[in-house]
Scaffold this motif. Structure first.
Motif, PDB file in Angstrom:
ATOM      1  N   ILE A 229       6.581  -4.764   6.347  1.00 46.58           N
ATOM      2  CA  ILE A 229       5.287  -5.166   5.525  1.00 46.58           C
ATOM      3  C   ILE A 229       4.186  -4.240   5.808  1.00 46.58           C
ATOM      4  CG2 ILE A 229       3.802  -6.889   4.657  1.00 46.58           C
ATOM      5  CD1 ILE A 229       5.874  -9.259   5.533  1.00 46.58           C
ATOM      6  N   ARG A 230       3.857  -3.908   4.604  1.00 43.64           N
ATOM      7  CA  ARG A 230       2.534  -2.943   4.758  1.00 43.64           C
ATOM      8  C   ARG A 230       1.549  -3.663   3.962  1.00 43.64           C
ATOM      9  NH1 ARG A 230       1.271   3.283   4.834  1.00 43.64           N
ATOM     10  NH2 ARG A 230       1.718   2.944   7.100  1.00 43.64           N
ATOM     11  N   HIS A 231       0.376  -3.921   4.319  1.00 45.36           N
ATOM     12  CA  HIS A 231      -0.592  -4.720   3.383  1.00 45.36           C
ATOM     13  C   HIS A 231      -1.881  -4.393   3.470  1.00 45.36           C
ATOM     14  CE1 HIS A 231      -2.234  -8.025   0.691  1.00 45.36           C
ATOM     15  NE2 HIS A 231      -0.904  -8.241   0.340  1.00 45.36           N
TER      16      HIS A 231
ATOM     17  N   ALA B  76      -4.275  -3.112  12.464  1.00 47.60           N
ATOM     18  CA  ALA B  76      -3.189  -2.520  13.427  1.00 47.60           C
ATOM     19  C   ALA B  76      -2.010  -1.667  12.541  1.00 47.60           C
ATOM     20  CB  ALA B  76      -2.334  -3.604  14.133  1.00 47.60           C
ATOM     21  N   HIS B  77      -1.635  -0.654  13.428  1.00 46.16           N
ATOM     22  CA  HIS B  77      -0.493   0.065  12.905  1.00 46.16           C
ATOM     23  C   HIS B  77       0.485   0.454  14.177  1.00 46.16           C
ATOM     24  CE1 HIS B  77       2.213   2.622  10.706  1.00 46.16           C
ATOM     25  NE2 HIS B  77       1.332   3.389  10.144  1.00 46.16           N
ATOM     26  N   PRO B  78       1.209  -0.565  14.798  1.00 47.31           N
ATOM     27  CA  PRO B  78       1.693  -0.396  16.159  1.00 47.31           C
ATOM     28  C   PRO B  78       2.864   0.535  16.294  1.00 47.31           C
ATOM     29  CG  PRO B  78       2.383  -2.665  15.352  1.00 47.31           C
ATOM     30  CD  PRO B  78       1.219  -1.838  14.031  1.00 47.31           C
ATOM     31  N   SER B  79       3.698   0.542  15.238  1.00 48.60           N
ATOM     32  CA  SER B  79       4.625   1.701  15.495  1.00 48.60           C
ATOM     33  C   SER B  79       4.225   3.102  15.227  1.00 48.60           C
ATOM     34  CB  SER B  79       5.719   1.601  14.207  1.00 48.60           C
ATOM     35  OG  SER B  79       5.059   1.505  12.887  1.00 48.60           O
ATOM     36  N   GLN B  80       3.060   3.293  14.506  1.00 49.74           N
ATOM     37  CA  GLN B  80       2.658   4.778  14.626  1.00 49.74           C
ATOM     38  C   GLN B  80       1.965   4.899  15.874  1.00 49.74           C
ATOM     39  OE1 GLN B  80       2.195   6.892  11.838  1.00 49.74           O
ATOM     40  NE2 GLN B  80       1.522   8.281  13.328  1.00 49.74           N
ATOM     41  N   ALA B  81       1.277   4.089  16.585  1.00 51.71           N
ATOM     42  CA  ALA B  81       0.782   4.225  18.218  1.00 51.71           C
ATOM     43  C   ALA B  81       1.830   4.602  18.912  1.00 51.71           C
ATOM     44  CB  ALA B  81       0.071   3.030  18.349  1.00 51.71           C
TER      45      ALA B  81
ATOM     46  N   HIS C  36      -2.030  14.254  14.073  1.00 54.74           N
ATOM     47  CA  HIS C  36      -2.676  13.408  13.013  1.00 54.74           C
ATOM     48  C   HIS C  36      -1.437  12.342  12.624  1.00 54.74           C
ATOM     49  CE1 HIS C  36      -4.389  12.704   9.316  1.00 54.74           C
ATOM     50  NE2 HIS C  36      -5.279  13.821   9.392  1.00 54.74           N
ATOM     51  N   PRO C  37      -1.902  11.176  12.528  1.00 55.90           N
ATOM     52  CA  PRO C  37      -0.688  10.355  11.900  1.00 55.90           C
ATOM     53  C   PRO C  37      -0.424  10.626  10.342  1.00 55.90           C
ATOM     54  CG  PRO C  37      -3.091   9.220  11.994  1.00 55.90           C
ATOM     55  CD  PRO C  37      -3.276  10.635  12.457  1.00 55.90           C
ATOM     56  N   GLY C  38      -1.249  11.300   9.504  1.00 55.49           N
ATOM     57  CA  GLY C  38      -0.976  11.554   8.262  1.00 55.49           C
ATOM     58  C   GLY C  38      -1.195  10.312   7.420  1.00 55.49           C
ATOM     59  N   PRO C  39      -1.256  10.711   6.191  1.00 58.67           N
ATOM     60  CA  PRO C  39      -1.421  11.920   5.367  1.00 58.67           C
ATOM     61  C   PRO C  39      -2.377  12.645   5.704  1.00 58.67           C
ATOM     62  CG  PRO C  39      -1.890  10.057   4.058  1.00 58.67           C
ATOM     63  CD  PRO C  39      -1.560   9.469   5.320  1.00 58.67           C
ATOM     64  N   ILE C  40      -2.363  14.096   6.023  1.00 55.22           N
ATOM     65  CA  ILE C  40      -3.670  14.715   6.183  1.00 55.22           C
ATOM     66  C   ILE C  40      -4.148  15.362   4.832  1.00 55.22           C
ATOM     67  CG2 ILE C  40      -2.574  15.668   8.156  1.00 55.22           C
ATOM     68  CD1 ILE C  40      -2.002  18.370   6.842  1.00 55.22           C
TER      69      ILE C  40
ATOM     70  N   GLU D  48       0.808  -1.116   0.175  1.00 52.22           N
ATOM     71  CA  GLU D  48      -0.039  -0.010   0.073  1.00 52.22           C
ATOM     72  C   GLU D  48       0.852   1.068  -0.056  1.00 52.22           C
ATOM     73  OE1 GLU D  48      -2.572   0.140   3.279  1.00 52.22           O
ATOM     74  OE2 GLU D  48      -4.279  -0.783   2.411  1.00 52.22           O
ATOM     75  N   ASN D  49       0.362   2.479  -0.342  1.00 49.59           N
ATOM     76  CA  ASN D  49       1.218   3.648  -0.622  1.00 49.59           C
ATOM     77  C   ASN D  49       1.501   4.160   1.128  1.00 49.59           C
ATOM     78  OD1 ASN D  49       0.359   3.634  -2.896  1.00 49.59           O
ATOM     79  ND2 ASN D  49      -0.824   5.220  -2.968  1.00 49.59           N
ATOM     80  N   SER D  50       2.752   4.642   0.880  1.00 50.31           N
ATOM     81  CA  SER D  50       3.231   5.207   2.515  1.00 50.31           C
ATOM     82  C   SER D  50       4.443   6.276   1.890  1.00 50.31           C
ATOM     83  CB  SER D  50       3.866   4.130   3.003  1.00 50.31           C
ATOM     84  OG  SER D  50       4.605   4.573   4.286  1.00 50.31           O
ATOM     85  N   THR D  51       4.351   7.309   2.676  1.00 47.97           N
ATOM     86  CA  THR D  51       5.578   7.926   2.699  1.00 47.97           C
ATOM     87  C   THR D  51       6.443   8.127   3.935  1.00 47.97           C
ATOM     88  OG1 THR D  51       4.438   9.375   1.260  1.00 47.97           O
ATOM     89  CG2 THR D  51       6.407  10.657   2.349  1.00 47.97           C
ATOM     90  N   ARG D  52       5.423   8.336   5.204  1.00 40.13           N
ATOM     91  CA  ARG D  52       6.181   8.294   6.477  1.00 40.13           C
ATOM     92  C   ARG D  52       6.686   7.194   7.009  1.00 40.13           C
ATOM     93  NH1 ARG D  52       2.603  12.382   6.081  1.00 40.13           N
ATOM     94  NH2 ARG D  52       1.615  10.804   4.759  1.00 40.13           N
ATOM     95  N   THR D  53       5.890   5.991   6.699  1.00 39.64           N
ATOM     96  CA  THR D  53       6.358   4.804   7.670  1.00 39.64           C
ATOM     97  C   THR D  53       7.430   4.061   6.688  1.00 39.64           C
ATOM     98  OG1 THR D  53       4.017   4.539   8.190  1.00 39.64           O
ATOM     99  CG2 THR D  53       5.769   2.799   8.449  1.00 39.64           C
ATOM    100  N   ARG D  54       7.516   4.044   5.484  1.00 39.32           N
ATOM    101  CA  ARG D  54       8.382   3.556   4.579  1.00 39.32           C
ATOM    102  C   ARG D  54       9.892   4.126   4.749  1.00 39.32           C
ATOM    103  NH1 ARG D  54      11.245   3.602   0.435  1.00 39.32           N
ATOM    104  NH2 ARG D  54      10.332   5.466  -0.299  1.00 39.32           N
TER     105      ARG D  54
HETATM  106  N1   CP Z   1       0.959   7.377   9.104  1.00 42.23           N
HETATM  107  C1   CP Z   1       1.283   6.843   7.969  1.00 42.23           C
HETATM  108  O1   CP Z   1       1.151   5.493   8.224  1.00 42.23           O
HETATM  109  O2   CP Z   1       1.714   7.432   7.069  1.00 42.23           O
HETATM  110  P1   CP Z   1       2.237   6.794   5.581  1.00 42.23           P
HETATM  111  O3   CP Z   1       0.924   5.993   4.951  1.00 42.23           O
HETATM  112  O4   CP Z   1       2.654   8.030   4.834  1.00 42.23           O
HETATM  113  O5   CP Z   1       3.116   5.737   5.989  1.00 42.23           O
END
Ligand code: CP
Length: 297
Positions: A98-100, A128-133, A254-258, A45-51
């Motif tokens: 892994i993000r899925h 779940a998104h444990p590293s974000q929490a 806000h976890p983002g993306p906003i 799945e798309n990601s900027t912050r986490t990846r």
């Molecule tokens: N908060 C978060 O998971 O952002 P990304 O989707 O950009 O990784």
């Protein structure tokens, strides 16, 4: 820690260790180095912050990083994800981030990987998104350390939010005084793990110390869910006016993306109460702590 999958796998002591270690990575020079460890980012799945933050975290620990370009991977030729992981493992990659979109997939993969492979859940579906929490709590604790005295409000599309699930779980584990889950009825959690559910933004924000705004996750809605954006904004958007229900020094997160002008207004996202970029900054340090804990298991 063999794998990093869910907040529910952590003891209170383990959660505090990760938060304190992330804070020490932030304030002191890095005292550890793992040049023999390889990490692969597998983002379906798309990601900027986490990846990017997992990549930066690994590089700050001197690890080798591979960002698998899934458009060109052999999964396009029918290879199963399990076989992709076994293949990378055979090349010496031990950390698989892994993000899925499928709920529970990292957990299923973790049950079948070779002994030397660690699965890191970077967000699975609505689950779940444990590293974000953890990075969110690191940010809160830096500024408001007495969690038992805090009122935290999570606002928005809670039903589709893996972040909200992990935040509820971590709030219970660390003993947040009061957690409010503010959402329209269609997006309220079926089985809240912790907190009080309300559809009143005024009630949810009244006297809040921390306000965590969520994006509307259109990609997870089914055909039966229709969205009247004007009505949603009137009742739930974080604006200069609605934020006044919270304490004057409330942290806006806000976890983002906003999505500016949708769930949050620009003057709030960019305002003096916003900690959104603090969260992003802390993400690198928290992911360093998580990777270190896996390597040290
Ligand atoms: N908060 C978060 O998971 O952002 P990304 O989707 O950009 O990784």
């Amino acid at each position: 820690m063999k794998h990093f999958l869910e907040i529910s796998q952590l003891s209170k002591q383990e959660a505090w260790h990760l938060i304190n270690r992330a804070m020490s990575f932030k304030t002191q020079s890095t005292d550890v180095s793992y040049p023999h460890i390889s990490l692969a980012n597998l983002f379906y799945e798309n990601s900027t912050r986490t990846r990017v933050s997992f990549e930066l975290a690994a590089k700050r620990l001197q690890m080798h990083v591979t960002n698998l370009d899934l458009q060109f991977s052999s999964e396009c030729k029918g290879e199963a994800l399990q076989d992709t992981i076994n293949t990378l493992g055979a090349m010496g990659v031990s950390l698989m981030v892994i993000r899925h979109s499928q709920d529970g997939l990292p957990q299923k993969l973790a049950a079948h990987v070779d002994a030397g492979v660690h699965i890191v859940n970077a967000g699975d579906g609505k689950n779940a998104h444990p590293s974000q929490a953890l990075l969110d709590f690191m940010t809160i604790i830096e500024h408001k350390p007495d969690l038992s005295a805090l009122k935290i409000a999570i606002v928005g599309d809670i039903a589709h939010s893996r972040v909200a699930n992990s935040l509820q779980c971590l709030s219970a584990l660390l003993g947040v005084g009061q957690l409010m889950l503010v959402a329209p009825q269609i997006w309220q959690p079926e089985n809240p793990q912790y907190g009080i559910v309300t559809d009143s933004l005024e009630e949810g924000l009244a006297g809040a110390d921390v306000v965590i705004c969520l994006r509307i996750q259109k990609e997870r809605m089914d055909a039966s869910e229709s969205l009247d954006l004007t009505r949603y904004r009137e009742a739930f958007a974080l604006t200069k006016t609605t934020l006044t229900h919270a304490k004057p020094d409330a942290m806006l997160m806000h976890p983002g993306p906003i999505n500016r002008g949708v769930e949050i207004d620009s003057d709030v996202a960019d305002g003096s109460q916003s900690y959104i970029l603090h969260q992003v900054q802390n993400g690198v340090f928290m992911r360093m702590a998580i990777l270190e804990a896996l390597v040290h298991q």
